[in-house]
Design a protein around this motif. Structure first.
Motif, mmCIF file in Angstrom:
data_model
loop_
_atom_site.group_PDB
_atom_site.id
_atom_site.type_symbol
_atom_site.label_atom_id
_atom_site.label_comp_id
_atom_site.label_asym_id
_atom_site.label_seq_id
_atom_site.Cartn_x
_atom_site.Cartn_y
_atom_site.Cartn_z
ATOM 1 N N GLN A 91 0.820 -1.208 0.000
ATOM 2 C CA GLN A 91 0.000 0.000 0.000
ATOM 3 C C GLN A 91 0.859 1.265 0.000
ATOM 4 N N GLY A 116 -2.582 -5.387 -3.814
ATOM 5 C CA GLY A 116 -2.736 -4.339 -2.804
ATOM 6 C C GLY A 116 -1.814 -3.158 -3.028
ATOM 7 N N LEU A 203 -6.616 -7.269 2.597
ATOM 8 C CA LEU A 203 -7.232 -6.013 2.181
ATOM 9 C C LEU A 203 -8.623 -5.865 2.772
ATOM 10 N N SER A 207 -8.656 -0.137 2.301
ATOM 11 C CA SER A 207 -7.427 -0.274 1.525
ATOM 12 C C SER A 207 -7.534 0.565 0.256
ATOM 13 N N THR A 227 -10.663 4.081 -2.415
ATOM 14 C CA THR A 227 -10.578 2.861 -1.618
ATOM 15 C C THR A 227 -11.372 1.737 -2.280
#
Length: 605
Positions: A91, A116, A203, A207, A227
């Motif tokens: 992330q 992710g 996730l 996220s 998101t």
């Protein structure tokens, strides 16, 4: 006029609560269904359920469409996801995508989602138009990426070199020996599938899936946080409205819009995939030099759903009226019609309805909405409605606050379908929300019928584009612009409304060169000073003035512009929206002429 079509089953509904402050709270009473919480879970489900269908198709060098199936797309995305994870992707390590819409872009984007890793689809103009190179550097500075991917770095090399980005310590992905780019993994190695599954399981709704930069229609572009939950809420809201239904024939969409734009690259893609549909990338666009490609593609793709900005619809209506074979094919397959980005001119709408009556036997309903890069769950006109000034009512899952501003309302929204803010930009994030957590959309609306709120809300312009004349009278540039384009059709392409602190309104006009040149023996250079062109536009504006007597609507003067709007300088966005304030600042000499006396380039009404 009795409307038929895919919206026939829906009825408009809204609950309204009046607050002591005079503001209103609007909500949809329709209940929301439960859907997968993350896009990675949804993607896995779609690719399993619709495995053998085409998800993305693009043209090869020979002009033939080549498709990528859901199963192929998933397997390739899975392999790239494993590669990203093993390279340290997370992330906190964004991936910038420099190339435009393609099958490869699709794989990279969804591979990032599975891993992710938040990806950033950059406007291709930022790396191709020298005047926009500074915006490319700004995107890199704001997002601080770890990875960069391009399908062909030769296209962006000049921009990367001139901005110095090529010398940054980044992991370049793709195929380029000069950059030492790492080729994408195409197959999974043993054990890598479980690696991706573990990442997917970590996730949740908060996220980050991607960072989408705003078009900059009213200011500098901002990096909007998207998101997983934001887009999952959008899909759940559409499901509640029965907008994403499985039809007897799988949905086919022909789309030219860039994937750096939220409408095409996020919302349309997600809604099409949610029903196992196919997106065919259009190498044409609604411009005089490229629309012939769109018309050719329509005959090949035969879309079942068609959406576009009113400008594109106007060009399509012109073509459909002149080509019976195209009209027969188009209306034989399209079952849902939609438009956005601007109001549909009444003249275009009536011409389109006449075509629908001829080729489909009856007028058809059209949908539209009011959303933004930050707002995925906004206003939607999800029911049959003849009033094309209505943009909709709150979608399920969203709460709207309407604040009185003169004779209209500023709208604000709170929802799980709203972005939490802007990447690495706490000041603008704080400015975007009020003290109750409502996002300030910057738009104004009015009720179509104050006594019947279920009749819907009308778009009443951008708050930032409203200004006062010297008399103190408020002018809504957005709504006036739409009226003037309609009354001057087909001779006008776009209009800039001027008059801040002046005694009256005057306008700068970009003529529709293709149509106006019919009056100048094909000489586009002669259009701006043509008496015949000016006379026809003046006639339309005078008719507008007769029908709109207030000083906030009356146009006293106009000038035709010769230099087209600049994408590089930010005068116009990729989706065709003109930044009214920036145009006036860049062309201050022209604005000054509008309000001076006896300039030969200015026509008085």
């Amino acid at each position: 006029m009795k409307l038929k079509g895919s919206l026939l089953e829906n009825e408009p509904t809204v609950s309204v609560q009046k607050l002591a402050s005079g503001s209103l709270l609007l909500r949809s009473p329709i209940e929301m269904p439960v859907l997968p919480k993350t896009l990675s879970m949804s993607f896995e489900h779609w690719c399993s359920q619709y495995s053998d269908r085409v998800v993305i198709a693009e043209k090869n060098e020979g002009g033939q469409y080549l498709g990528l199936t859901y199963e192929e797309g998933y397997n390739k995305a899975l392999a790239f996801a494993a590669q990203l994870i093993q390279l340290g992707g997370s992330q906190d390590t964004p991936l910038i995508i420099l190339s435009g819409a393609s099958r490869a872009h699709f794989v990279v984007a969804w591979g990032a989602i599975l891993a992710g890793v938040a990806y950033v689809p950059v406007s291709t103009n930022y790396a191709r138009v020298p005047a926009a190179y500074n915006k490319l550097r700004a995107v890199f500075d704001r997002t601080q990426p770890a990875f960069v991917w391009s399908e062909n770095y030769d296209v962006e090399r000049a921009a990367l070199e001139l901005t110095g980005l090529i010398r940054r310590d980044l992991q370049w992905l793709g195929s380029d020996e000069t950059l030492g780019a790492l080729p994408l993994s195409k197959t999974l190695e043993p054990g890598e599938a479980s690696l991706v599954q573990e990442r997917m399981a970590s996730l949740d709704v908060d996220s980050v899936a991607r960072y989408m930069f705003t078009s900059g229609s009213t200011g500098s572009p901002k990096g909007v946080i998207h998101t997983h939950g934001m887009i999952s809420t959008f899909l759940a809201s559409r499901t509640a409205l029965n907008e994403d239904r499985l039809e007897s024939e799988p949905q086919r969409v022909l789309d030219w819009m860039p994937w750096s734009h939220v409408g095409a690259g996020v919302l349309r893609m997600a809604s099409v995939m949610n029903v196992g549909g196919s997106i065919y990338i259009d190498d044409g666009k609604p411009t005089p030099d490229a629309f012939h490609k769109t018309l050719a593609n329509l005959k090949v793709v035969k879309p079942t759903s068609y959406a576009g900005a009113p400008l594109g619809w106007n060009m399509l209506v012109d073509a459909l009226e002149q080509d019976d074979d195209l009209a027969e094919s188009f209306f034989a397959h399209v079952t849902s019609f939609a438009y956005g980005s601007a109001a549909m001119p009444e003249s275009t709408y009536q011409r389109l309805q006449a075509l629908m009556t001829t080729y489909k036997g009856a007028p058809q309903s059209m949908s539209t909405s009011l959303m933004s890069t930050e707002v995925a769950v906004g206003l939607s006109r999800y029911w049959p409605c003849e009033d094309q000034t209505v943009v909709g009512l709150p979608m399920p899952g969203a709460e709207f606050k309407l604040l009185p501003v003169g004779d209209r309302f500023e709208i604000r929204v709170k929802s799980a379908g709203v972005s939490p803010g802007y990447i690495n930009d706490p000041d603008r994030t704080a400015e975007a929300f009020d003290d109750e957590g409502f996002f300030k959309m910057g738009d104004a609306v009015t009720f179509a019928d104050p006594d019947r709120p279920e009749a819907g809300l009308r778009f009443a312009g951008r708050i930032a584009e409203q200004f006062k004349l010297s008399s103190g009278t408020w002018v809504s540039a957005g709504t006036l612009r739409a009226k003037l384009i309609a009354c001057c059709a087909p001779w006008v392409r776009d209009v800039v409304i001027c008059g801040i602190n002046e005694a009256f309104i005057a306008v700068l006009i970009w003529p529709n060169l293709a149509r106006c040149a019919e009056l100048t023996n094909g000489d586009e250079q002669a259009v701006a000073m043509s008496d015949d062109v000016r006379s026809l536009i003046a006639e339309g504006l005078r008719q507008h003035n007769l029908e709109n007597q207030g000083s906030s609507q009356q146009v006293r003067r106009f000038m035709l512009l010769e230099e087209p709007p600049s994408i590089g300088e930010g005068e116009i966005t990729e989706k065709g929206y003109v930044n009214q304030g920036l145009v006036q600042r860049r062309r201050s000499d022209a604005v000054q002429k509008l309000f001076s006396e006896d300039d030969i380039s200015v026509t008085k009404l």
